[in-house]
Enzyme design. Structure first.
Site, PDB file in Angstrom:
ATOM      1  N   GLY A  59     -39.716  -8.482  56.680  1.00 57.00           N
ATOM      2  CA  GLY A  59     -40.704  -7.920  55.979  1.00 57.00           C
ATOM      3  C   GLY A  59     -41.302  -6.415  56.308  1.00 57.00           C
ATOM      4  O   GLY A  59     -40.726  -5.955  57.389  1.00 57.00           O
ATOM      5  N   CYS A  60     -41.983  -5.660  55.548  1.00 57.98           N
ATOM      6  CA  CYS A  60     -42.352  -4.428  55.669  1.00 57.98           C
ATOM      7  C   CYS A  60     -43.391  -4.485  56.965  1.00 57.98           C
ATOM      8  O   CYS A  60     -43.195  -3.721  57.872  1.00 57.98           O
ATOM      9  CB  CYS A  60     -42.931  -3.858  54.620  1.00 57.98           C
ATOM     10  SG  CYS A  60     -43.955  -4.681  53.657  1.00 57.98           S
ATOM     11  N   TYR A  61     -44.199  -5.246  56.960  1.00 54.46           N
ATOM     12  CA  TYR A  61     -45.337  -5.205  58.192  1.00 54.46           C
ATOM     13  C   TYR A  61     -44.802  -5.860  59.325  1.00 54.46           C
ATOM     14  O   TYR A  61     -44.884  -4.993  60.579  1.00 54.46           O
ATOM     15  CB  TYR A  61     -46.325  -6.382  57.582  1.00 54.46           C
ATOM     16  CG  TYR A  61     -47.705  -5.843  56.843  1.00 54.46           C
ATOM     17  CD1 TYR A  61     -48.081  -4.672  57.092  1.00 54.46           C
ATOM     18  CD2 TYR A  61     -47.888  -6.712  55.694  1.00 54.46           C
ATOM     19  CE1 TYR A  61     -49.298  -4.347  56.085  1.00 54.46           C
ATOM     20  CE2 TYR A  61     -49.087  -6.009  54.961  1.00 54.46           C
ATOM     21  CZ  TYR A  61     -49.480  -5.010  55.047  1.00 54.46           C
ATOM     22  OH  TYR A  61     -50.472  -4.375  54.321  1.00 54.46           O
TER      23      TYR A  61
END
Length: 336
Positions: free
Chosen positions: A145-147
């Site tokens: 995921g991006c986070y």
């Protein structure tokens, strides 16, 4: 040439992926698929995208492909992954469907039964710099995921070198541009709601990226305590900036930590450790596959500020980096 297929081509990550792959010298895009826009050209949806005729997601022929990219919402593409793998293709999934290693945990966080729990143990978590050796033989990659990408990359060397103080929690305060929420219309993402505003959301142990981060941290060090994570919505189109408060064991100096990080990432083309007098910003990373970060030791707390482009290093760019690793291509090919 690697014959690639892209599902979910009209989402922000899918369109970014096609933009990157279109200039990749080792890739042949054999089709791009969309459930909503089948029969239309991709550049009629995204004006800067290539002129690619979109196929129907449910009718596309998987057996043409060597590699399938899934850019679909979580739980939407599991059956495609299963079919692609059975047909002999490799799969890089940009959703969360194969990031967690336990089907019960997936059910708890995503509210649906996992259709292929037998594949969870085989999926390689595609944090490129940390899991490069595992990626080289991967058939199924769970793109992070991006986070989590913005958080895990700067702290990975600190965790594995055992200078983290596990008696105190890791606190993460992250801000993301609006594209991180996807392309489907939602009231709180309308221009009049976002412009000139700034707000937290999913405070506490609510955001679905929490178990993903904790799982990876526990793989590096089983003694890691629970993560305190608060995301915020920035009124910008793209980019993530995370501030990480990392407790450090007594006796560690800032210069020695910086030297360790510099040595770890000295040969990594997409990791940029900033000088001590420079603060990270979204401008360091937008439209690139770079993770840039700075650090400051305050007492026994290391404050790390980390920035990525959520659509590139946080999604499509890292997916292409993983593809390059899998196929033994120069890792920077097609990426900036």
């Amino acid at each position: 040439m690697i014959k690639t297929a892209i599902f979910g081509a009209t989402g922000y990550a899918g369109a970014e992926l096609i933009k990157i792959l279109s200039s990749h010298t080792e890739v042949d895009i054999i089709f791009a698929a969309s459930k909503t826009y089948a029969g239309k050209s991709l550049n009629s949806i995204h004006p800067h995208a290539p002129d690619i005729l979109l196929q129907d997601t449910e009718k596309a022929d998987l057996h043409q492909a060597d590699l399938v990219f899934l850019c679909l919402p979580s739980s939407s593409g599991m059956h495609i992954a299963v079919d692609a793998l059975k047909g002999g293709a490799k799969v890089i999934d940009l959703s969360a469907d194969f990031r967690l290693d336990d089907a019960a945990k997936y059910m708890n966080w995503y509210g649906t039964t996992h259709l292929a729990p037998e594949l969870l143990a085989d999926a390689v978590y595609g944090l490129s710099e940390a899991n490069r050796s595992k990626l080289k033989n991967a058939q199924l990659v769970a793109n992070p995921g991006c986070y989590p990408t913005s958080v895990l990359l700067p702290i990975w060397p600190i965790i594995i070198n055992s200078i983290f103080d596990n008696n105190r929690p890791i606190i993460v305060d992250s801000k993301s541009g609006v594209s991180g929420a996807g392309r489907s219309p939602k009231q709180h993402l309308h221009f009049v709601e976002v412009s000139g505003n700034f707000q937290p959301y999913k405070i506490g142990r609510v955001h679905r990226h929490v178990p993903e981060m904790e799982q990876q941290l526990a793989n590096w060090d089983p003694s890691i305590p629970e993560l305190i994570f608060t995301p915020h919505l920035l009124p910008v189109p793209r980019g993530i900036l995370s501030t990480i408060y990392l407790p450090i064991k007594k006796g560690n100096r800032e210069d020695s930590i910086r030297a360790m990080l510099r040595e770890t990432y000295s040969n990594e083309p997409f990791i940029k450790l900033l000088p001590s007098n420079q603060n990270v910003s979204l401008a360091h990373v937008l439209h690139s596959n770079t993770c840039a970060f700075g650090m400051n030791l305050t007492g026994n707390t290391l404050i790390i500020t980390s920035a990525i482009d959520n659509l590139v290093k946080g999604a499509a760019g890292q997916a292409v980096q993983n593809m390059n690793i899998i196929y033994g291509i120069t890792e920077t090919c097609g990426l900036t």
